[in-house]
Design an enzyme around this catalytic site. Sequence first.
Site, short mmCIF file in Angstrom:
data_model
loop_
_atom_site.label_atom_id
_atom_site.label_comp_id
_atom_site.label_asym_id
_atom_site.label_seq_id
_atom_site.Cartn_x
_atom_site.Cartn_y
_atom_site.Cartn_z
N ARG A 156 0.83 -1.22 0.00
CA ARG A 156 0.00 0.00 0.00
C ARG A 156 0.85 1.26 0.00
O ARG A 156 0.56 2.22 -0.69
CB ARG A 156 -0.89 0.03 1.24
CG ARG A 156 -1.92 -1.05 1.28
CD ARG A 156 -2.71 -0.92 2.58
NE ARG A 156 -3.48 -2.12 2.84
CZ ARG A 156 -2.99 -3.22 3.37
NH1 ARG A 156 -1.70 -3.29 3.70
NH2 ARG A 156 -3.75 -4.28 3.57
N ARG A 239 12.21 0.20 7.62
CA ARG A 239 12.81 -0.21 8.89
C ARG A 239 14.32 -0.10 8.74
O ARG A 239 14.88 -0.48 7.70
CB ARG A 239 12.44 -1.66 9.24
CG ARG A 239 11.03 -1.84 9.82
CD ARG A 239 10.87 -1.21 11.20
NE ARG A 239 9.54 -1.39 11.75
CZ ARG A 239 8.54 -0.52 11.61
NH1 ARG A 239 8.71 0.60 10.93
NH2 ARG A 239 7.37 -0.76 12.18
N GLU A 268 17.46 1.83 16.85
CA GLU A 268 16.82 3.03 17.39
C GLU A 268 16.76 2.95 18.91
O GLU A 268 16.48 1.87 19.45
CB GLU A 268 15.41 3.15 16.81
CG GLU A 268 15.46 3.44 15.33
CD GLU A 268 14.09 3.54 14.68
OE1 GLU A 268 13.07 3.62 15.39
OE2 GLU A 268 14.06 3.53 13.44
N HIS A 286 12.26 8.82 12.94
CA HIS A 286 11.15 7.86 12.74
C HIS A 286 9.78 8.56 12.86
O HIS A 286 9.01 8.25 13.78
CB HIS A 286 11.26 6.68 13.72
CG HIS A 286 10.54 5.44 13.23
ND1 HIS A 286 10.94 4.17 13.54
CD2 HIS A 286 9.45 5.30 12.44
CE1 HIS A 286 10.11 3.29 12.98
NE2 HIS A 286 9.20 3.96 12.29
C1 GLV Z 1 5.84 2.77 11.64
O1 GLV Z 1 7.03 2.67 11.47
C2 GLV Z 1 4.90 1.72 11.44
O2 GLV Z 1 5.29 0.58 11.14
O3 GLV Z 1 3.69 1.99 11.59
C1 GLV Z 2 1.23 -0.76 4.40
O1 GLV Z 2 0.13 -0.34 4.67
C2 GLV Z 2 1.64 -1.64 3.30
O2 GLV Z 2 1.10 -2.76 3.21
O3 GLV Z 2 2.48 -1.23 2.46
#
Ligand code: GLV
Ligand code: GLV
Length: 324
Positions: A156, A239, A268, A286
């Site tokens: 997404r 990440r 982190e 972040h």
């Molecule tokens: C943020 O890093 C998340 O994974 O929502």
């Molecule tokens: C996050 O919402 C993803 O699936 O990329």
Amino acid sequence: MNKRVLVTEPIIPSVIDTLKEHFEVEVGERGTYNDEQALIDAIPEYDALLPMLSNPVTVDVINAGKNLKIIANHAVGYNNIDVEAAHRQNVHVANTPGVLSDSCAEFTMALMLAVGRRLYEAQRHLQDGNFDGWDPLGFLGMELQGSRLGIIGMGRIGQAVARRARALGMEILYHNRSRLAADIEDPLSAEYCEEVADLARRADVLTLHCPLTEETTHLIDNRILSIMGEDTILINTARGPVVDEAALAEALHEGKIGGAGIDVFEKEPEVHPRLKTAPRCLLTPHIASASHKTREAIGMLAANAIIGILQGASPSDIPNLIEP
Ligand code: GLV
Ligand code: GLV
């Protein structure tokens, strides 16, 4: 007896209020539950856990949670949770897909534009009193229009980035575990690259939107950084451990790549000291999902999964549970 929920840190108050309509809610002090032992000690008293991505929800935490029914992460990424261990104990796990895709994609574009046009260096130059009038050679950067964007991880968030990049006139290349269907590829004119190395060689900007797994750990290593062009920009809002941070720092210091916009780090809140001093590099703490609207939506999605499970809803009616 009232069911009990542990929210490990203060989050948007309306979310806490919603949970309090149904349960006894304990809100931890910021940072306390970044410690595994603190979670192990606390968890036996709770029916539900709403952790942050910085909390290690390990097998030992889960096994100590004798009343635990659900862990609803305050994040879309859930590499902080041992999902298999949870499922073995019949504990549900939820994340927050969808609600942060726009916020994260906007932030990714902000990093791309800022690094490409050297905004932070330019601001420092001015603040340091070095602005000596319009300079035909000053702060020459990369235009996104006509540049090639390489997206690693076309879920997404990756797709939300691709739509914005198309609007700015970029060409889209992508790598994903599996190739997307034509009805997604075609409107984006997105070209699939089977090899990350191929993407690294061809992209002007490489941006990461994959989850952190064993396969994606250090996906961007010295080899890939050496393949990238000396003008190519790397963006990471996924990440930290997807990138070998030490190798990235050296690549920047040596001028092997053009620049980087980095929102996530390997350990982190530590940031590799060589990265902090690296040139052409914008570092943020972040914050890609940090809009008020999105952080509230993240909290509500996690809270609603907890409310559903503790009140006996059918798991199939809770859209954000991770399948066993
Ligand atoms: C943020 O890093 C998340 O994974 O929502
Ligand atoms: C996050 O919402 C993803 O699936 O990329």
